[in-house]
Design a protein around this motif. Sequence first.
Motif, PDB file in Angstrom:
ATOM      1  N   ALA A 252      73.222 133.317   9.943  1.00  0.00           N
ATOM      2  CA  ALA A 252      72.577 132.169   9.313  1.00  0.00           C
ATOM      3  C   ALA A 252      71.761 132.559   8.077  1.00  0.00           C
ATOM      4  O   ALA A 252      71.640 131.760   7.145  1.00  0.00           O
ATOM      5  CB  ALA A 252      71.693 131.443  10.318  1.00  0.00           C
ATOM      6  N   ASP A 253      71.245 133.782   8.050  1.00  0.00           N
ATOM      7  CA  ASP A 253      70.456 134.203   6.892  1.00  0.00           C
ATOM      8  C   ASP A 253      71.304 134.374   5.635  1.00  0.00           C
ATOM      9  O   ASP A 253      70.785 134.377   4.526  1.00  0.00           O
ATOM     10  CB  ASP A 253      69.679 135.484   7.191  1.00  0.00           C
ATOM     11  N   LYS A 254      72.620 134.472   5.794  1.00  0.00           N
ATOM     12  CA  LYS A 254      73.535 134.546   4.647  1.00  0.00           C
ATOM     13  C   LYS A 254      74.003 133.163   4.182  1.00  0.00           C
ATOM     14  O   LYS A 254      74.536 133.017   3.092  1.00  0.00           O
ATOM     15  CB  LYS A 254      74.781 135.347   5.004  1.00  0.00           C
ATOM     16  N   CYS A 255      73.828 132.159   5.017  1.00  0.00           N
ATOM     17  CA  CYS A 255      74.357 130.817   4.766  1.00  0.00           C
ATOM     18  C   CYS A 255      73.772 130.226   3.480  1.00  0.00           C
ATOM     19  O   CYS A 255      72.564 130.293   3.240  1.00  0.00           O
ATOM     20  CB  CYS A 255      74.033 129.914   5.949  1.00  0.00           C
ATOM     21  N   VAL A 256      74.655 129.626   2.666  1.00  0.00           N
ATOM     22  CA  VAL A 256      74.236 128.980   1.421  1.00  0.00           C
ATOM     23  C   VAL A 256      74.304 127.453   1.523  1.00  0.00           C
ATOM     24  O   VAL A 256      74.226 126.756   0.529  1.00  0.00           O
ATOM     25  CB  VAL A 256      75.061 129.488   0.215  1.00  0.00           C
TER      26      VAL A 256
END
Length: 64
Positions: A7-11
């Motif tokens: 989720a920390d990579k999600c844009v």
Amino acid sequence: MKVELEADKCVASGQCVLAATDVFDQDDDGIAILLDEQVGEDRLDDVREAVAVCPAAAIRLVGQ
């Protein structure tokens, strides 16, 4: 098959939700939420599409 979401990579593009509505959702900020980390054959094609269209490469299938 197990689905993993970073989720920390999600844009917040929402492409995963469009591809696999039974597996992904979005929070109020648009960040992807994994609804079900275990997917059967019936949803595997949709999840593979979500993996392919994720612009942040934040989704992967494990155990292929």
